[in-house]
Design an enzyme around this catalytic site. Structure first.
Site, mmCIF file in Angstrom:
data_model
loop_
_atom_site.group_PDB
_atom_site.id
_atom_site.type_symbol
_atom_site.label_atom_id
_atom_site.label_comp_id
_atom_site.label_asym_id
_atom_site.label_seq_id
_atom_site.Cartn_x
_atom_site.Cartn_y
_atom_site.Cartn_z
ATOM 1 N N CYS A 43 0.835 -1.208 0.000
ATOM 2 C CA CYS A 43 0.000 0.000 0.000
ATOM 3 C C CYS A 43 0.864 1.250 0.000
ATOM 4 C CB CYS A 43 -0.926 -0.023 1.208
ATOM 5 S SG CYS A 43 -2.031 1.389 1.251
ATOM 6 N N LYS A 51 -0.109 5.373 -5.932
ATOM 7 C CA LYS A 51 -1.166 5.429 -6.948
ATOM 8 C C LYS A 51 -1.989 6.712 -6.804
ATOM 9 C CE LYS A 51 -5.048 3.997 -5.948
ATOM 10 N NZ LYS A 51 -5.769 2.766 -5.905
ATOM 11 N N TYR A 177 -9.712 -2.734 -11.048
ATOM 12 C CA TYR A 177 -9.544 -1.348 -10.632
ATOM 13 C C TYR A 177 -8.147 -0.813 -10.918
ATOM 14 C CZ TYR A 177 -7.106 -2.349 -6.163
ATOM 15 O OH TYR A 177 -6.198 -2.719 -5.209
ATOM 16 N N GLU A 181 -7.569 2.531 -13.103
ATOM 17 C CA GLU A 181 -6.914 3.692 -12.478
ATOM 18 C C GLU A 181 -5.674 4.127 -13.265
ATOM 19 O OE1 GLU A 181 -8.275 2.954 -7.843
ATOM 20 O OE2 GLU A 181 -6.375 2.146 -8.501
ATOM 21 N N HIS A 435 -26.967 21.831 0.607
ATOM 22 C CA HIS A 435 -27.130 22.390 -0.732
ATOM 23 C C HIS A 435 -26.164 23.541 -0.963
ATOM 24 C CE1 HIS A 435 -29.280 23.297 -4.396
ATOM 25 N NE2 HIS A 435 -29.287 24.573 -4.049
#
Ligand code: FAD
Length: 446
Positions: A43, A51, A177, A181, A435
């Site tokens: 990782c 990444k 994925y 990516e 909002h």
């Protein structure tokens, strides 16, 4: 056992191993850990972190274009690949150092080198043998290349982080994925990208509508997607280019990358000597407490072939340490795991896809919307936000939330709390909107 050097020996200094070592030490265990490459594991060194840094770099390409829609005059811009890689490497070195310091602060003994199992209580490391009350295997996974002639010409994600220059043309094989990516990363930085995969759509296992939305994003970015086939062979042409031979077609590129899956990293580990069984895919077989067939040996993370994500490896490592050294038996529930794909725009999901919910016998009600985000009314960019709720018609429970939007991973992380708590569509409906946001549609879908 009394004749041991340590209470726990951890093999692998990645996400799962480091967490387990640290927590076991806080419970008072004497802990040692070995890492054969760099502290932090996949990782930190060659996965999620580098990444995401490359994703950020790539996204600037859109930001410069978008700024013009808001009145900015942007002069000519150019990207320096070598500067990006150097900056990324500095950050990775910093993080790897933090991992080492963290282990030291907790009194964990670090061994730089490859560890193997001699038996269910003994580890060999650098010519020495260490006797341990328990051994934790957290050796992760490795990229696999397709088994075709010329496969050695492929790079994998490991090498993609260290290419000397940005290739002008890259062919990426694999629609998972990592393939998606990297297709966006290289495209954003200016490469011509062809993504080749064997299914009808990318991202198998995700909700079909989300997959469509991600494919639309790839097409908008200018990634050429070739679905429904795989290369039969790869060769180097006389001019140095790499040629991928498909059925009835060829793709020519400067670099070919295999993003065709990862396999558990168990080769030569001594599993047999320790009596540790593996499953049909070569992953270490474990029970709900991560215990292997050898009672003193546990395994967590990618090497167990459960869910190959960092937060899962960390949870498993933590639960193991609490169970064995903290007097709290903890089982990990792998049922509801939120996940993201850092495509551009990104995709993220928690819970069941529509197809999975139906397959499990739910009578589903679907709420979905697709719209242009406010920002792009000014930029002219065609990006769309996609949002879908899969709801159980009988109980009203929200079974799954699927989203494609620039901020989807951040939004899904928050919504995953509600889904984990068992929120119903009524709970979503009585929640006030914030909002103007894209996420407000989550509580406005009727
Ligand atoms: P690892 O982190 O792989 O650690 C295992 C360590 O063990 C390695 O450092 C290895 O060198 C060491 N080792 C192996 N054998 C030995 C031995 N015999 N002796 C000593 N040391 C040994 N996950 C996410 O959650 N989000 C993401 O965005 C994401 N992106 C990714 C992108 C890429 C390109 C890749 C490849 C992976 C990505 N992952 C992501 C997955 C994530 O990196 C892994 O799930 C996670 O690192 C698994 O942790 P682990 O502890 O099981 O193994």
């Amino acid at each position: 056992m009394t004749d041991v050097d340590v209470d726990l020996f951890v093999i692998g200094g990645g996400s799962g191993g480091v967490r387990a070592a640290r927590i076991a030490a806080t419970h008072g265990a004497r802990v040692a850990i070995a890492e054969e490459h760099r502290w932090g594991g996949t990782c930190v060194i060659r996965g999620c972190v580098p990444k995401k840094l490359l994703v950020y770099a790539s996204e600037f390409a859109h930001a410069f274009d978008d700024a013009r829609g808001f009145g900015w005059e942007v002069g000519p811009v150019r990207h320096d690949w070598a500067a990006l890689i150097a900056a990324k490497d500095r950050e990775i070195a910093r993080l790897s150092g933090l991992y080492q310091g963290n282990l030291e602060r907790h009194g964990v003994v670090r061994h730089d080198g490859r560890a193997t199992l001699v038996d269910a209580h003994t580890v060999a490391i650098g010519g020495a043998r260490v006797r341990a009350g328990h051994i934790l295997i957290a050796t992760g996974g490795r990229p696999v290349r397709p088994r075709i002639p010329g496969a050695e010409l492929f790079i994998t994600s490991d090498e993609a982080f260290h290419l000397p220059t940005l290739p002008a043309r890259i062919a990426i094989v694999g629609g998972g994925y990592i393939g998606v990516e990297f297709a966006h990363i290289f495209r954003g930085l200016g490469a011509e990208v062809t993504l080749i995969h064997r299914r009808d759509r990318v991202l198998a296992g995700f909700d079909d509508d989300l997959r469509d939305a991600v494919e639309a994003g790839l097409a908008r970015a200018g990634v050429v997607v070739r679905a429904g086939g795989e290369p039969r062979a790869v060769r180097r042409a006389a001019d140095g280019a790499i040629v991928l031979e498909l059925d009835g077609a060829e793709v020519v590129a400067d670099v070919a990358m295999a993003a065709t899956g990862r396999a558990p990293h168990t080769a030569g580990l001594g599993l047999e000597a320790a009596g540790v069984a593996v499953d049909a895919r070569g992953a270490i077989a474990v029970d709900a407490w991560s215990q292997t067939s050898a009672p003193s040996v546990y395994a967590v993370g990618d090497v167990t072939g459960r869910v190959a994500l960092t937060p899962v490896a960390i949870r498993e490592g933590h639960a193991f340490a609490d169970t064995v050294f903290g007097g709290k038996a903890i089982k990990i529930d792998h049922e509801l795991i939120a996940t993201a794909v850092f495509a551009q725009p990104a995709a993220a999901a928690v819970g069941l896809s529509e197809a999975a919910a139906i397959a499990r016998g739910h009578d589903v009600q679907i709420y979905a919307t697709k719209f242009r985000p406010m920002k792009h009314t000014m930029t002219g960019r065609g990006d769309q936000v996609f949002l879908k709720l899969v709801v159980d018609r009988v109980t009203g429970v929200v079974l799954g939330v699927h989203m494609v939007a620039a901020e989807a991973p951040e939004i899904i992380q928050a919504v995953a709390i509600a889904v984990t708590m068992g929120a119903t569509k009524d709970d979503f409906d009585r929640t006030f909107a914030v909002h103007p946001t894209a996420a407000e549609e989550l509580v406005l879908l009727r």
